[in-house]
Design an enzyme around this catalytic site. Structure first.
Site, PDB file in Angstrom:
ATOM      1  N   ASP A   1      70.245 -71.841  15.852  1.00  0.00           N
ATOM      2  CA  ASP A   1      71.035 -70.965  16.715  1.00  0.00           C
ATOM      3  C   ASP A   1      71.336 -69.688  15.929  1.00  0.00           C
ATOM      4  O   ASP A   1      72.378 -69.538  15.300  1.00  0.00           O
ATOM      5  CB  ASP A   1      72.325 -71.663  17.141  1.00  0.00           C
ATOM      6  CG  ASP A   1      73.054 -70.900  18.240  1.00  0.00           C
ATOM      7  OD1 ASP A   1      72.541 -69.858  18.668  1.00  0.00           O
ATOM      8  OD2 ASP A   1      74.129 -71.365  18.661  1.00  0.00           O
ATOM      9  N   ALA A   2      70.350 -68.785  15.949  1.00  0.00           N
ATOM     10  CA  ALA A   2      70.387 -67.595  15.100  1.00  0.00           C
ATOM     11  C   ALA A   2      70.603 -66.305  15.887  1.00  0.00           C
ATOM     12  O   ALA A   2      71.058 -65.305  15.347  1.00  0.00           O
ATOM     13  CB  ALA A   2      69.077 -67.491  14.311  1.00  0.00           C
ATOM     14  N   LYS A   3      70.203 -66.313  17.170  1.00  0.00           N
ATOM     15  CA  LYS A   3      70.344 -65.151  18.063  1.00  0.00           C
ATOM     16  C   LYS A   3      69.746 -63.897  17.447  1.00  0.00           C
ATOM     17  O   LYS A   3      70.314 -62.812  17.496  1.00  0.00           O
ATOM     18  CB  LYS A   3      71.808 -64.939  18.454  1.00  0.00           C
ATOM     19  CG  LYS A   3      72.413 -66.150  19.174  1.00  0.00           C
ATOM     20  CD  LYS A   3      73.862 -65.931  19.537  1.00  0.00           C
ATOM     21  CE  LYS A   3      74.434 -67.136  20.259  1.00  0.00           C
ATOM     22  NZ  LYS A   3      74.593 -68.315  19.362  1.00  0.00           N
ATOM     23  N   ARG A   4      68.544 -64.052  16.892  1.00  0.00           N
ATOM     24  CA  ARG A   4      67.842 -62.922  16.308  1.00  0.00           C
ATOM     25  C   ARG A   4      67.156 -62.097  17.397  1.00  0.00           C
ATOM     26  O   ARG A   4      67.015 -62.526  18.531  1.00  0.00           O
ATOM     27  CB  ARG A   4      66.816 -63.404  15.285  1.00  0.00           C
ATOM     28  CG  ARG A   4      67.390 -64.157  14.101  1.00  0.00           C
ATOM     29  CD  ARG A   4      68.352 -63.294  13.273  1.00  0.00           C
ATOM     30  NE  ARG A   4      68.593 -63.860  11.959  1.00  0.00           N
ATOM     31  CZ  ARG A   4      69.682 -64.532  11.604  1.00  0.00           C
ATOM     32  NH1 ARG A   4      70.638 -64.738  12.470  1.00  0.00           N
ATOM     33  NH2 ARG A   4      69.811 -65.002  10.367  1.00  0.00           N
TER      34      ARG A   4
END
Length: 275
Positions: free
Chosen positions: A94-97
């Site tokens: 869950d990095a939301k890059r």
């Protein structure tokens, strides 16, 4: 993990539960703080206690990055532990890059080659060239932000575009040209459950990652009613409700009880849908 393998593990476990590893040093049981790596010890214990009910785990990278190098080591050890002991589980970073193409290419290498995640959450704000580098990996997934559960979702995601469709719907429609149901999921917050029916009209076959059930107020019954499709098509995340079910020495037993309760409800919902 490919699409069919993910469907199969959901069918086998009668569960579409994803456990969020939002592991916070200020919240984990005090006795663990004396360990060399408290976050990893906490994660390992939670995973051992819940792996029979969960089909996926989702470390939220903010809880690891904030601890610098130690945090990254905790994350790497967590991934390695799952791969060694529970290789069938689906792993989400869950990095939301989301950045220009060459930067996204490096992010994809980080999570898919160096850390061996199955999927990574991606912010599509910069458009197709910020997403497609992640989609180049075979049997890996992009989980694209579409309609989130925070209050600020109203600021942009639900605003109408030139054709009177909300922005999140445009994201869903446009991105269908970039990937397929085999490698592209969408984040739709559980507190937006009533809108899942509209989401399903646009992306009937894709998997949806639905956070926000439990502590954030999302209702599992509503999510299943509007979100399940003929191939399940859902991963429902619960973080705090499970991992912080107890702050005492019985935290593993409490997490297990909570996961079992959620899985039992999911099994009923699956049966109701005749899946």
């Amino acid at each position: 993990m490919n699409y069919h393998e993910l469907v199969e593990i959901i069918r086998e476990k009668k569960s579409f539960l994803c456990v969020g590893l939002d592991s916070d040093l200020e919240k984990i049981p005090t006795p663990l703080l004396s360990c060399d790596d408290p976050i990893f010890e906490f994660n390992k214990t939670i995973i051992d206690a819940t792996h029979n009910q969960a089909v996926a785990y989702k470390p939220n990278l903010a809880f690891y990055e904030c601890n610098g190098l130690k945090g990254w080591l905790s994350l790497e050890k967590t991934v390695d532990y799952i791969r060694a002991h529970y290789p069938k589980l689906f792993l989400i970073a869950d990095a939301k890059r989301g950045d220009i193409g060459n930067t996204s290419k490096m992010y994809a290498k980080t999570f898919f080659e160096n850390l061996d995640f199955d999927a990574v959450t991606v912010n599509p704000y910069m458009g197709s060239d910020s997403v497609t580098p992640f989609l180049e990996y075979r049997n890996k997934w992009v989980i694209m932000l579409a309609l989130t559960s925070n209050k600020g979702a109203d600021d942009f995601q639900k605003q109408k575009t030139e054709n009177s469709k909300p922005l999140y719907e445009k994201i869903l429609t446009e991105s269908q040209q970039w990937g397929t149901k085999e490698n592209l999921m969408y984040v739709v917050g559980a507190t937006q459950a009533a809108m899942l029916a509209e989401v399903r009209k646009v992306v009937p076959e894709n998997f949806l990652l639905v956070p926000g059930v439990g502590a954030q107020g999302g209702e599992l019954n509503q999510v299943a009613q509007y979100g399940l499709n003929n191939h399940f098509g859902l991963l429902v995340n619960s973080s705090r409700q499970i991992i912080y079910a107890s702050k005492n020495s019985d935290f593993a037993e409490a997490a297990s009880r909570e996961a079992k309760s959620i899985q039992a409800e999911m099994e009923k919902l699956i049966r109701l849908k005749s899946l």
